[in-house]
Design a protein around this motif. Structure first.
Motif, PDB file in Angstrom:
ATOM      1  N   PRO A  77       0.473  -1.078  -0.249  1.00  0.00           N
ATOM      2  CA  PRO A  77       0.643   0.103   0.039  1.00  0.00           C
ATOM      3  C   PRO A  77       0.556   1.862  -0.191  1.00  0.00           C
ATOM      4  O   PRO A  77       0.589   1.698  -0.623  1.00  0.00           O
ATOM      5  CB  PRO A  77      -0.677   0.337   1.012  1.00  0.00           C
ATOM      6  CG  PRO A  77      -0.966  -1.331   1.898  1.00  0.00           C
ATOM      7  CD  PRO A  77       0.285  -1.972   1.146  1.00  0.00           C
ATOM      8  N   VAL A  78       1.879   1.697   1.285  1.00  0.00           N
ATOM      9  CA  VAL A  78       3.087   2.393   0.940  1.00  0.00           C
ATOM     10  C   VAL A  78       3.216   2.843  -0.978  1.00  0.00           C
ATOM     11  O   VAL A  78       3.435   3.704  -1.279  1.00  0.00           O
ATOM     12  CB  VAL A  78       4.248   2.148   1.882  1.00  0.00           C
ATOM     13  CG1 VAL A  78       4.830   3.438   1.863  1.00  0.00           C
ATOM     14  CG2 VAL A  78       3.612   2.549   2.969  1.00  0.00           C
ATOM     15  N   VAL A  79       3.668   1.578  -0.661  1.00  0.00           N
ATOM     16  CA  VAL A  79       4.660   1.449  -2.640  1.00  0.00           C
ATOM     17  C   VAL A  79       3.185   2.141  -3.554  1.00  0.00           C
ATOM     18  O   VAL A  79       3.676   3.254  -4.291  1.00  0.00           O
ATOM     19  CB  VAL A  79       5.156   0.153  -3.397  1.00  0.00           C
ATOM     20  CG1 VAL A  79       5.677   0.382  -4.734  1.00  0.00           C
ATOM     21  CG2 VAL A  79       6.345  -0.392  -2.576  1.00  0.00           C
ATOM     22  N   MET A  80       2.506   1.994  -3.675  1.00  0.00           N
ATOM     23  CA  MET A  80       1.028   2.256  -4.358  1.00  0.00           C
ATOM     24  C   MET A  80       0.733   4.010  -4.301  1.00  0.00           C
ATOM     25  O   MET A  80       0.844   4.423  -5.184  1.00  0.00           O
ATOM     26  CB  MET A  80       0.018   1.505  -3.728  1.00  0.00           C
ATOM     27  CG  MET A  80      -0.895   1.544  -5.369  1.00  0.00           C
ATOM     28  SD  MET A  80      -2.849   0.136  -4.705  1.00  0.00           S
ATOM     29  CE  MET A  80      -3.555   1.066  -3.042  1.00  0.00           C
ATOM     30  N   VAL A  81       0.635   3.683  -2.380  1.00  0.00           N
ATOM     31  CA  VAL A  81       0.748   6.000  -2.440  1.00  0.00           C
ATOM     32  C   VAL A  81       1.738   6.653  -2.920  1.00  0.00           C
ATOM     33  O   VAL A  81       1.197   7.729  -3.772  1.00  0.00           O
ATOM     34  CB  VAL A  81       0.221   5.724  -1.320  1.00  0.00           C
ATOM     35  CG1 VAL A  81       0.240   7.315  -0.888  1.00  0.00           C
ATOM     36  CG2 VAL A  81      -1.083   5.479  -1.201  1.00  0.00           C
ATOM     37  N   LEU A  82       2.995   5.818  -2.492  1.00  0.00           N
ATOM     38  CA  LEU A  82       4.044   6.600  -3.602  1.00  0.00           C
ATOM     39  C   LEU A  82       4.084   6.725  -5.308  1.00  0.00           C
ATOM     40  O   LEU A  82       4.549   7.735  -5.543  1.00  0.00           O
ATOM     41  CB  LEU A  82       5.442   6.199  -3.065  1.00  0.00           C
ATOM     42  CG  LEU A  82       5.646   5.829  -1.948  1.00  0.00           C
ATOM     43  CD1 LEU A  82       7.058   4.947  -1.087  1.00  0.00           C
ATOM     44  CD2 LEU A  82       5.906   7.803  -0.892  1.00  0.00           C
ATOM     45  N   ASP A  83       3.741   5.881  -5.482  1.00  0.00           N
ATOM     46  CA  ASP A  83       3.648   5.870  -6.955  1.00  0.00           C
ATOM     47  C   ASP A  83       2.398   6.623  -7.343  1.00  0.00           C
ATOM     48  O   ASP A  83       2.894   7.273  -9.059  1.00  0.00           O
ATOM     49  CB  ASP A  83       3.136   4.359  -7.406  1.00  0.00           C
ATOM     50  CG  ASP A  83       2.955   4.440  -9.017  1.00  0.00           C
ATOM     51  OD1 ASP A  83       3.668   4.649  -9.508  1.00  0.00           O
ATOM     52  OD2 ASP A  83       2.655   3.852  -9.262  1.00  0.00           O
ATOM     53  N   GLU A  84       1.263   6.975  -6.933  1.00  0.00           N
ATOM     54  CA  GLU A  84       0.554   7.687  -7.600  1.00  0.00           C
ATOM     55  C   GLU A  84       0.673   9.088  -6.793  1.00  0.00           C
ATOM     56  O   GLU A  84       0.325   9.542  -7.793  1.00  0.00           O
ATOM     57  CB  GLU A  84      -0.904   7.599  -6.384  1.00  0.00           C
ATOM     58  CG  GLU A  84      -1.818   6.185  -6.931  1.00  0.00           C
ATOM     59  CD  GLU A  84      -2.074   6.161  -8.670  1.00  0.00           C
ATOM     60  OE1 GLU A  84      -2.911   6.939  -8.425  1.00  0.00           O
ATOM     61  OE2 GLU A  84      -1.775   5.307  -9.134  1.00  0.00           O
ATOM     62  N   LEU A  85       1.100   9.265  -5.699  1.00  0.00           N
ATOM     63  CA  LEU A  85       1.451  11.044  -5.414  1.00  0.00           C
ATOM     64  C   LEU A  85       2.968  11.050  -6.579  1.00  0.00           C
ATOM     65  O   LEU A  85       2.734  12.356  -6.806  1.00  0.00           O
ATOM     66  CB  LEU A  85       2.676  10.862  -3.994  1.00  0.00           C
ATOM     67  CG  LEU A  85       1.517  10.583  -3.000  1.00  0.00           C
ATOM     68  CD1 LEU A  85       2.675  10.264  -1.470  1.00  0.00           C
ATOM     69  CD2 LEU A  85       0.803  11.474  -2.805  1.00  0.00           C
ATOM     70  N   GLU A  86       3.714  10.679  -7.354  1.00  0.00           N
ATOM     71  CA  GLU A  86       4.756  10.891  -8.159  1.00  0.00           C
ATOM     72  C   GLU A  86       4.975  10.935  -9.278  1.00  0.00           C
ATOM     73  O   GLU A  86       4.001  11.830 -10.041  1.00  0.00           O
ATOM     74  CB  GLU A  86       5.708   9.596  -8.330  1.00  0.00           C
ATOM     75  CG  GLU A  86       7.082   9.745  -9.305  1.00  0.00           C
ATOM     76  CD  GLU A  86       7.801   8.622  -9.605  1.00  0.00           C
ATOM     77  OE1 GLU A  86       9.270   9.123 -10.484  1.00  0.00           O
ATOM     78  OE2 GLU A  86       7.713   7.598  -9.442  1.00  0.00           O
ATOM     79  N   LYS A  87       2.943  10.268  -9.785  1.00  0.00           N
ATOM     80  CA  LYS A  87       2.744  10.290 -10.486  1.00  0.00           C
ATOM     81  C   LYS A  87       1.581  12.031 -11.470  1.00  0.00           C
ATOM     82  O   LYS A  87       1.392  12.817 -12.146  1.00  0.00           O
ATOM     83  CB  LYS A  87       1.363   9.221 -10.793  1.00  0.00           C
ATOM     84  CG  LYS A  87       1.867   8.105 -11.596  1.00  0.00           C
ATOM     85  CD  LYS A  87       0.722   7.165 -11.691  1.00  0.00           C
ATOM     86  CE  LYS A  87       0.915   5.861 -11.798  1.00  0.00           C
ATOM     87  NZ  LYS A  87       0.401   4.799 -12.229  1.00  0.00           N
ATOM     88  N   ALA A  88       1.582  12.778  -9.860  1.00  0.00           N
ATOM     89  CA  ALA A  88       0.788  13.718  -9.418  1.00  0.00           C
ATOM     90  C   ALA A  88       1.406  14.185  -9.093  1.00  0.00           C
ATOM     91  O   ALA A  88       1.415  16.046  -9.322  1.00  0.00           O
ATOM     92  CB  ALA A  88      -0.081  13.792  -8.597  1.00  0.00           C
ATOM     93  N   SER A  89       3.107  14.352  -9.809  1.00  0.00           N
ATOM     94  CA  SER A  89       4.046  15.226  -9.050  1.00  0.00           C
ATOM     95  C   SER A  89       4.505  15.752  -7.330  1.00  0.00           C
ATOM     96  O   SER A  89       4.505  17.057  -7.820  1.00  0.00           O
ATOM     97  CB  SER A  89       3.938  16.760  -9.808  1.00  0.00           C
ATOM     98  OG  SER A  89       4.127  15.781 -11.345  1.00  0.00           O
ATOM     99  N   LEU A  90       3.507  15.380  -7.036  1.00  0.00           N
ATOM    100  CA  LEU A  90       3.169  15.609  -5.947  1.00  0.00           C
ATOM    101  C   LEU A  90       4.479  14.575  -4.846  1.00  0.00           C
ATOM    102  O   LEU A  90       4.840  15.477  -3.720  1.00  0.00           O
ATOM    103  CB  LEU A  90       2.225  14.698  -4.708  1.00  0.00           C
ATOM    104  CG  LEU A  90       1.312  15.751  -5.471  1.00  0.00           C
ATOM    105  CD1 LEU A  90      -0.655  14.999  -4.760  1.00  0.00           C
ATOM    106  CD2 LEU A  90       1.481  17.157  -4.472  1.00  0.00           C
ATOM    107  N   ILE A  91       5.815  14.284  -5.603  1.00  0.00           N
ATOM    108  CA  ILE A  91       7.116  13.540  -4.697  1.00  0.00           C
ATOM    109  C   ILE A  91       8.349  13.643  -5.784  1.00  0.00           C
ATOM    110  O   ILE A  91       7.431  13.411  -6.833  1.00  0.00           O
ATOM    111  CB  ILE A  91       6.853  12.287  -4.486  1.00  0.00           C
ATOM    112  CG1 ILE A  91       6.685  11.354  -4.932  1.00  0.00           C
ATOM    113  CG2 ILE A  91       6.373  12.555  -2.827  1.00  0.00           C
ATOM    114  CD1 ILE A  91       6.659   9.706  -3.904  1.00  0.00           C
ATOM    115  N   ALA A  92       9.193  13.245  -5.465  1.00  0.00           N
ATOM    116  CA  ALA A  92      10.158  13.740  -7.020  1.00  0.00           C
ATOM    117  C   ALA A  92      11.026  12.198  -6.360  1.00  0.00           C
ATOM    118  O   ALA A  92      11.276  12.419  -4.906  1.00  0.00           O
ATOM    119  CB  ALA A  92      10.680  14.817  -7.120  1.00  0.00           C
ATOM    120  N   PHE A  93      11.947  11.804  -6.663  1.00  0.00           N
ATOM    121  CA  PHE A  93      12.923  10.510  -6.412  1.00  0.00           C
ATOM    122  C   PHE A  93      14.963  11.010  -6.507  1.00  0.00           C
ATOM    123  O   PHE A  93      14.164  11.948  -7.920  1.00  0.00           O
ATOM    124  CB  PHE A  93      12.667   9.534  -7.134  1.00  0.00           C
ATOM    125  CG  PHE A  93      11.636   8.673  -5.928  1.00  0.00           C
ATOM    126  CD1 PHE A  93      11.970   7.568  -5.234  1.00  0.00           C
ATOM    127  CD2 PHE A  93      10.449   8.376  -6.936  1.00  0.00           C
ATOM    128  CE1 PHE A  93      10.248   7.197  -3.870  1.00  0.00           C
ATOM    129  CE2 PHE A  93       9.147   7.916  -6.193  1.00  0.00           C
ATOM    130  CZ  PHE A  93       9.209   6.924  -5.450  1.00  0.00           C
TER     131      PHE A  93
END
Length: 93
Positions: A77-93
């Motif tokens: 679930p955490v990886v799924m949320v991070l994936d969605e946050l990245e797609k929305a440009s809310l996080i960057a790696f």
């Protein structure tokens, strides 16, 4: 996105909290003047943990302890949320 691929990466949040919805307790985060997102409480909490210093593995471990759940129950679930946050440009790696 796969946990093994991102476990050592340190996501950094982008944007700022601008409001909290009274009706459904979601959080309103603004990335740009024309980009605003509404995050569920768990997604917002994970977003706040993305400080650029914690690895994905550390975020998973911390949430596992706080929720009193096994790491295996928290990881996907955490990886799924991070994936969605990245797609929305809310996080960057």
């Amino acid at each position: 996105m796969n946990f093994e691929d991102v476990k050592d990466k340190k996501p950094k949040k982008i944007g700022e909290l601008i409001d909290r919805s009274e009706e459904n307790e979601n959080y309103i985060v603004k990335v740009a003047e024309d980009k605003v997102y509404e995050l569920a409480p768990i997604a917002y909490y994970i977003w706040t943990m993305c400080d650029g210093n914690k690895s994905v593995d550390e975020i998973v471990n911390e949430l596992s302890k706080e929720a009193n759940l096994d790491i295996s129950q928290v990881r996907d679930p955490v990886v799924m949320v991070l994936d969605e946050l990245e797609k929305a440009s809310l996080i960057a790696f």
